[in-house]
Scaffold this motif. Structure first.
Motif, PDB file in Angstrom:
ATOM      1  N   GLN A   1      -7.871  47.363  13.297  1.00 12.40           N
ATOM      2  CA  GLN A   1      -7.865  46.572  12.066  1.00 12.40           C
ATOM      3  C   GLN A   1      -8.381  47.397  10.890  1.00 12.40           C
ATOM      4  O   GLN A   1      -7.818  47.364   9.793  1.00 12.40           O
ATOM      5  CB  GLN A   1      -8.710  45.308  12.250  1.00 12.40           C
ATOM      6  N   THR A   2      -9.437  48.126  11.140  1.00 15.31           N
ATOM      7  CA  THR A   2      -9.986  48.991  10.094  1.00 15.31           C
ATOM      8  C   THR A   2      -9.007  50.091   9.725  1.00 15.31           C
ATOM      9  O   THR A   2      -8.787  50.385   8.542  1.00 15.31           O
ATOM     10  CB  THR A   2     -11.321  49.615  10.559  1.00 15.31           C
ATOM     11  N   LYS A   3      -8.394  50.709  10.740  1.00 15.68           N
ATOM     12  CA  LYS A   3      -7.468  51.805  10.502  1.00 15.68           C
ATOM     13  C   LYS A   3      -6.225  51.343   9.760  1.00 15.68           C
ATOM     14  O   LYS A   3      -5.794  51.982   8.782  1.00 15.68           O
ATOM     15  CB  LYS A   3      -7.068  52.437  11.843  1.00 15.68           C
ATOM     16  N   VAL A   4      -5.640  50.228  10.187  1.00 16.02           N
ATOM     17  CA  VAL A   4      -4.410  49.724   9.555  1.00 16.02           C
ATOM     18  C   VAL A   4      -4.681  49.321   8.107  1.00 16.02           C
ATOM     19  O   VAL A   4      -3.833  49.511   7.229  1.00 16.02           O
ATOM     20  CB  VAL A   4      -3.831  48.530  10.358  1.00 16.02           C
ATOM     21  N   ALA A   5      -5.861  48.775   7.843  1.00 12.72           N
ATOM     22  CA  ALA A   5      -6.209  48.378   6.476  1.00 12.72           C
ATOM     23  C   ALA A   5      -6.210  49.574   5.527  1.00 12.72           C
ATOM     24  O   ALA A   5      -5.991  49.425   4.316  1.00 12.72           O
ATOM     25  CB  ALA A   5      -7.574  47.694   6.459  1.00 12.72           C
ATOM     26  N   GLU A   6      -6.441  50.764   6.049  1.00 12.57           N
ATOM     27  CA  GLU A   6      -6.476  51.979   5.231  1.00 12.57           C
ATOM     28  C   GLU A   6      -5.081  52.557   4.991  1.00 12.57           C
ATOM     29  O   GLU A   6      -4.915  53.436   4.131  1.00 12.57           O
ATOM     30  CB  GLU A   6      -7.348  53.036   5.913  1.00 12.57           C
ATOM     31  N   LEU A   7      -4.098  52.094   5.736  1.00 10.56           N
ATOM     32  CA  LEU A   7      -2.749  52.659   5.665  1.00 10.56           C
ATOM     33  C   LEU A   7      -1.937  52.049   4.533  1.00 10.56           C
ATOM     34  O   LEU A   7      -2.139  50.899   4.142  1.00 10.56           O
ATOM     35  CB  LEU A   7      -2.002  52.433   6.979  1.00 10.56           C
ATOM     36  N   GLN A   8      -0.988  52.829   4.046  1.00  6.40           N
ATOM     37  CA  GLN A   8       0.034  52.309   3.149  1.00  6.40           C
ATOM     38  C   GLN A   8       1.188  51.774   3.991  1.00  6.40           C
ATOM     39  O   GLN A   8       1.321  52.105   5.181  1.00  6.40           O
ATOM     40  CB  GLN A   8       0.540  53.421   2.221  1.00  6.40           C
ATOM     41  N   ALA A   9       2.005  50.925   3.402  1.00  2.00           N
ATOM     42  CA  ALA A   9       3.168  50.395   4.115  1.00  2.00           C
ATOM     43  C   ALA A   9       4.034  51.534   4.644  1.00  2.00           C
ATOM     44  O   ALA A   9       4.230  52.546   3.973  1.00  2.00           O
ATOM     45  CB  ALA A   9       3.986  49.498   3.192  1.00  2.00           C
TER      46      ALA A   9
ATOM     47  N   HIS B   1       0.114  43.039  11.850  1.00  2.00           N
ATOM     48  CA  HIS B   1       1.219  43.132  10.887  1.00  2.00           C
ATOM     49  C   HIS B   1       1.829  44.528  10.904  1.00  2.00           C
ATOM     50  O   HIS B   1       2.027  45.168   9.863  1.00  2.00           O
ATOM     51  CB  HIS B   1       0.764  42.736   9.490  1.00  2.00           C
ATOM     52  N   CYS B   2       2.127  44.965  12.111  1.00  2.00           N
ATOM     53  CA  CYS B   2       2.774  46.255  12.319  1.00  2.00           C
ATOM     54  C   CYS B   2       4.018  46.085  13.180  1.00  2.00           C
ATOM     55  O   CYS B   2       4.167  45.082  13.887  1.00  2.00           O
ATOM     56  CB  CYS B   2       1.829  47.238  13.019  1.00  2.00           C
ATOM     57  N   LYS B   3       4.865  47.074  13.133  1.00  2.00           N
ATOM     58  CA  LYS B   3       6.011  47.164  14.038  1.00  2.00           C
ATOM     59  C   LYS B   3       5.672  48.173  15.124  1.00  2.00           C
ATOM     60  O   LYS B   3       5.230  49.286  14.822  1.00  2.00           O
ATOM     61  CB  LYS B   3       7.255  47.620  13.277  1.00  2.00           C
ATOM     62  N   MET B   4       5.867  47.785  16.379  1.00  2.00           N
ATOM     63  CA  MET B   4       5.603  48.715  17.467  1.00  2.00           C
ATOM     64  C   MET B   4       6.801  49.637  17.631  1.00  2.00           C
ATOM     65  O   MET B   4       7.922  49.194  17.895  1.00  2.00           O
ATOM     66  CB  MET B   4       5.338  47.964  18.769  1.00  2.00           C
ATOM     67  N   LEU B   5       6.567  50.926  17.472  1.00  2.00           N
ATOM     68  CA  LEU B   5       7.616  51.922  17.642  1.00  2.00           C
ATOM     69  C   LEU B   5       7.720  52.315  19.116  1.00  2.00           C
ATOM     70  O   LEU B   5       6.869  51.961  19.928  1.00  2.00           O
ATOM     71  CB  LEU B   5       7.319  53.149  16.782  1.00  2.00           C
ATOM     72  N   THR B   6       8.758  53.048  19.448  1.00  2.00           N
ATOM     73  CA  THR B   6       8.952  53.467  20.835  1.00  2.00           C
ATOM     74  C   THR B   6       7.783  54.330  21.296  1.00  2.00           C
ATOM     75  O   THR B   6       7.474  55.351  20.654  1.00  2.00           O
ATOM     76  CB  THR B   6      10.254  54.268  20.975  1.00  2.00           C
ATOM     77  N   PRO B   7       7.097  53.942  22.376  1.00  2.00           N
ATOM     78  CA  PRO B   7       5.979  54.770  22.872  1.00  2.00           C
ATOM     79  C   PRO B   7       6.471  56.148  23.311  1.00  2.00           C
ATOM     80  O   PRO B   7       7.603  56.301  23.767  1.00  2.00           O
ATOM     81  CB  PRO B   7       5.460  53.962  24.067  1.00  2.00           C
ATOM     82  N   GLN B   8       5.619  57.134  23.155  1.00  2.00           N
ATOM     83  CA  GLN B   8       5.958  58.493  23.558  1.00  2.00           C
ATOM     84  C   GLN B   8       5.183  58.872  24.820  1.00  2.00           C
ATOM     85  O   GLN B   8       3.983  58.583  24.926  1.00  2.00           O
ATOM     86  CB  GLN B   8       5.631  59.476  22.428  1.00  2.00           C
ATOM     87  N   ILE B   9       5.871  59.476  25.767  1.00  2.00           N
ATOM     88  CA  ILE B   9       5.238  59.898  27.010  1.00  2.00           C
ATOM     89  C   ILE B   9       4.359  61.119  26.759  1.00  2.00           C
ATOM     90  O   ILE B   9       4.826  62.122  26.211  1.00  2.00           O
ATOM     91  CB  ILE B   9       6.297  60.228  28.083  1.00  2.00           C
ATOM     92  N   ILE B  10       3.094  61.029  27.135  1.00  2.00           N
ATOM     93  CA  ILE B  10       2.182  62.171  27.050  1.00  2.00           C
ATOM     94  C   ILE B  10       2.219  62.953  28.351  1.00  2.00           C
ATOM     95  O   ILE B  10       2.416  64.173  28.362  1.00  2.00           O
ATOM     96  CB  ILE B  10       0.749  61.696  26.744  1.00  2.00           C
TER      97      ILE B  10
END
Length: 315
Positions: free
Chosen positions: A19-27, A73-82
């Motif tokens: 929540q803290t991190k997303v609040a700092e992001l731009q759209a 309030h985010c869109k989940m993108l395709t996860p990447q395999i580590i």
């Protein structure tokens, strides 16, 4: 807290960090973090600890991560395999300004052919179409020879009926909407179907059309419009347009359309979070009123709440 170690933390701690991190992001900016690969095991609930080599990690499903992305309030993108044990979960912050709810335009064309709303295809959203098709089956759609749709827009609900009814050509379907361009789009879509008619008209003045009574009345996300008096209008429709042995399907939006996503949870003015009091107020009024009129009522759905009513009158 280190983003790389979130997979060892509780969901409460993860939510606080994100929540803290997303609040700092731009759209449209992305936040990414490491998580246990949900495919590493089967038949296990989120929150259970797994021993992985020399450390203890917490299992969470992809559905869990998808739900969290919407709450942020985010869109989940395709996860990447580590590697074989871990994936990189990625969330893209939605652009709230791209929501059609915030678009300032002429009232008549907010839902028109050139609006953001016209880009929404509810029939392609599993969380909508599953419950709508269920409602159609519950009312025995093939036996409902006269069907009225209030707030038909470009005719998506009629397309769904056409896709499941073998006797579609034997049905008489009437759609009404206040938006001229949406009605024109619907007419074009069903130009080869003589049994489907559309009218540009104010639902407040529905009686003036003198359409007679119908076996089924459908209204998805329309009767709750701010320019309509919901309780009064619903009672008028039941009394004047619905046959005594008819049925109704009412859809109440419990979501917002933002930046290409159907985001769960109704919103009202002055609340920064989902508040569903008005939604359930209308649902409960509809249920009680229709039960008084001798209808069997069921309530289903998630992002759209579907109220399905079928007459149980014996006279």
């Amino acid at each position: 807290m280190c983003m790389d170690r979130l997979y060892k933390k509780s969901m409460i701690e993860i939510m606080q960090v994100l929540q803290t991190k997303v609040a700092e992001l731009q759209a449209k900016e992305i936040v990414a973090f490491k998580a246990l690969n949900p495919d590493i095991t089967i038949s296990i609930y989120s929150g259970n600890e797994l021993r992985l080599e020399n450390e203890s990690v917490i299992y969470r499903s992809y559905k869990n991560w998808l739900d969290l992305s919407q709450q942020l309030h985010c869109k989940m993108l395709t996860p990447q395999i580590i590697d074989e044990n871990f994936v990189l979960i990625r969330y893209e912050k939605l652009n709230a300004d791209s929501s059609f709810h915030k678009v300032i335009t002429q009232k008549e064309e907010k839902y028109g052919e050139s609006s953001i709303f016209s880009q929404i295809h509810k029939n392609e959203e599993a969380a909508f179409i599953y419950y709508y098709l269920q409602a159609l089956k519950n009312v025995n759609i093939e036996k409902r020879l006269r069907i009225l749709n209030l707030g038909v827009n470009s005719g998506d609900e009629f397309e769904a009926i056409e896709s499941i009814c073998e006797n579609f050509d034997a049905l008489e379907l009437v759609g009404i909407d206040y938006c001229k361009s949406a009605i024109n789009a619907a007419k074009q879509k069903f130009k080869r179907s003589e049994n489907v008619k559309f009218y540009q008209h104010d639902i407040n003045e529905l009686n003036s059309l003198e359409l007679g009574k119908f076996d089924l009345i459908i209204s998805i996300g329309t009767l709750q419009s701010s320019n309509l008096e919901f309780n009064k209008l619903l009672m008028s429709i039941v009394q004047n347009q619905l046959k005594k042995d008819g049925a109704m399907i009412l859809g109440f939006p419990n979501c917002r359309w933002i930046d290409g996503e159907m985001v769960y949870g109704a919103r009202v003015k002055n609340y920064p979070f989902s508040e569903m009091g008005l939604l359930y107020k209308d649902v409960i009024f509809s249920k009680k009123y229709l039960q008084q009129k001798k209808f069997r009522v069921t309530i289903t759905g998630k992002d759209y709440i579907f109220l399905t009513a079928t007459s149980i009158r014996k006279d």
